[in-house]
Design an enzyme around this catalytic site. Sequence first.
Site, mmCIF file in Angstrom:
data_model
loop_
_atom_site.group_PDB
_atom_site.id
_atom_site.type_symbol
_atom_site.label_atom_id
_atom_site.label_comp_id
_atom_site.label_asym_id
_atom_site.label_seq_id
_atom_site.Cartn_x
_atom_site.Cartn_y
_atom_site.Cartn_z
ATOM 1 N N GLY A 10 49.458 31.522 43.936
ATOM 2 C CA GLY A 10 49.943 31.150 42.608
ATOM 3 C C GLY A 10 49.718 29.700 42.240
ATOM 4 N N ASN A 55 47.279 28.477 40.614
ATOM 5 C CA ASN A 55 46.821 28.399 39.215
ATOM 6 C C ASN A 55 47.971 28.588 38.238
ATOM 7 O OD1 ASN A 55 43.800 28.012 38.770
ATOM 8 N ND2 ASN A 55 43.862 29.412 40.524
ATOM 9 N N ARG A 99 43.154 43.044 41.675
ATOM 10 C CA ARG A 99 42.826 44.429 41.296
ATOM 11 C C ARG A 99 42.138 44.412 39.943
ATOM 12 N NH1 ARG A 99 46.391 48.308 44.400
ATOM 13 N NH2 ARG A 99 47.554 46.898 45.732
ATOM 14 N N ASN A 114 41.159 35.711 32.721
ATOM 15 C CA ASN A 114 41.051 35.672 34.181
ATOM 16 C C ASN A 114 40.389 34.367 34.596
ATOM 17 O OD1 ASN A 114 41.053 36.669 36.908
ATOM 18 N ND2 ASN A 114 38.859 37.110 36.685
ATOM 19 N N HIS A 137 38.029 32.840 37.599
ATOM 20 C CA HIS A 137 37.156 33.326 38.671
ATOM 21 C C HIS A 137 36.504 32.132 39.368
ATOM 22 C CE1 HIS A 137 34.748 36.168 40.833
ATOM 23 N NE2 HIS A 137 33.721 35.362 40.655
ATOM 24 N N ASP A 157 37.264 42.169 30.310
ATOM 25 C CA ASP A 157 36.837 43.425 29.675
ATOM 26 C C ASP A 157 36.770 44.489 30.765
ATOM 27 O OD1 ASP A 157 34.533 43.018 31.086
ATOM 28 O OD2 ASP A 157 33.255 42.640 29.330
ATOM 29 N N GLY A 204 34.421 45.484 32.647
ATOM 30 C CA GLY A 204 33.571 45.250 33.809
ATOM 31 C C GLY A 204 34.276 44.398 34.854
ATOM 32 N N ASP A 216 34.542 40.969 36.177
ATOM 33 C CA ASP A 216 34.247 39.559 35.907
ATOM 34 C C ASP A 216 33.104 39.388 34.899
ATOM 35 O OD1 ASP A 216 36.204 38.875 37.843
ATOM 36 O OD2 ASP A 216 34.732 39.107 39.437
ATOM 37 N N GLU A 261 39.733 24.386 39.072
ATOM 38 C CA GLU A 261 40.451 25.514 38.455
ATOM 39 C C GLU A 261 41.763 25.054 37.829
ATOM 40 O OE1 GLU A 261 39.360 29.603 40.794
ATOM 41 O OE2 GLU A 261 41.037 28.474 41.581
HETATM 42 C C1 GAR Z 1 41.691 31.423 42.807
HETATM 43 O O1 GAR Z 1 40.714 30.624 43.418
HETATM 44 C C2 GAR Z 1 41.080 32.393 41.834
HETATM 45 O O2 GAR Z 1 39.967 31.883 41.191
HETATM 46 C C3 GAR Z 1 40.706 33.527 42.753
HETATM 47 O O3 GAR Z 1 41.785 33.641 43.628
HETATM 48 C C4 GAR Z 1 42.351 32.351 43.838
HETATM 49 C C5 GAR Z 1 43.829 32.467 43.623
HETATM 50 O O4 GAR Z 1 44.472 31.268 43.961
HETATM 51 N N1 GAR Z 1 40.474 34.746 42.010
HETATM 52 C C6 GAR Z 1 39.572 35.637 42.356
HETATM 53 O O5 GAR Z 1 38.862 35.546 43.350
HETATM 54 C C7 GAR Z 1 39.482 36.820 41.420
HETATM 55 N N2 GAR Z 1 38.289 37.568 41.663
HETATM 56 P P1 GAR Z 1 45.968 30.999 43.487
HETATM 57 O O6 GAR Z 1 46.806 32.239 43.833
HETATM 58 O O7 GAR Z 1 46.386 29.820 44.306
HETATM 59 O O8 GAR Z 1 45.957 30.726 42.021
#
Ligand code: GAR
Length: 190
Positions: free
Chosen positions: A11, A13, A92, A108, A110, A142, A144, A146, A175
């Site tokens: 978490g 982000n 998911r 999202n 990525h 969407d 797909g 990513d 990020e």
């Molecule tokens: C982040 O780096 C995010 O970009 C990635 O998971 C991490 C979560 O970190 N997401 C993916 O890979 C989605 N395909 P966080 O829980 O510390 O925010």
Amino acid sequence: MVLGVLGSGSGSNMQAILDAIDAGTLDARIALVLSDNPDAFILERARKRGIETGVIDCRGFKTKFPEEAQLETADRLRAAGVELVCLAGFLRLVKRPLLDAFPDRILNIHPALLPAFPGLESWKQALDAGASESGCTVHFVDEGMDTGPIILQESVPVLPGDTAETLHARIQVVEHRLYPAAVAKVQQSL
Ligand code: GAR
């Protein structure tokens, strides 16, 4: 702007979004945080802030997001008054009916420069491919994997001697700046 956050892990982000709200650079409120993992630290972070939390019951499926669970998630988000949904490390694939409940309102983050390296552990994909740069992308979700329209993205160099951990850590620094900025950009466009 009332936000709902879905996450499966640490978490950080979501924390960056909260920090931007605290700093006054994002005019928003997180009303609800949901996770498919009852032990995810994202829930702990939210509870500490007094934010309502909940666990998404994925009916024992390891990776699938079953339709019933998506309907329940949509209902909970709506009940909390959520206007924009932020996926923050949610592992998911979101499909209908959740997409239909929040059309063009699910974001999202990525950890790669999409369309490069979609899917899981993109930082490892970048290293395995011998890429000289990777990055991160905030995009609309969407149907797909990513693939939705990009809101903001920024590159991050891959440095000699990088491991999966050091590269992911460098991407995460970006990020944490990019996600709140992307939410603010979407908010301004509404
Ligand atoms: C982040 O780096 C995010 O970009 C990635 O998971 C991490 C979560 O970190 N997401 C993916 O890979 C989605 N395909 P966080 O829980 O510390 O925010």
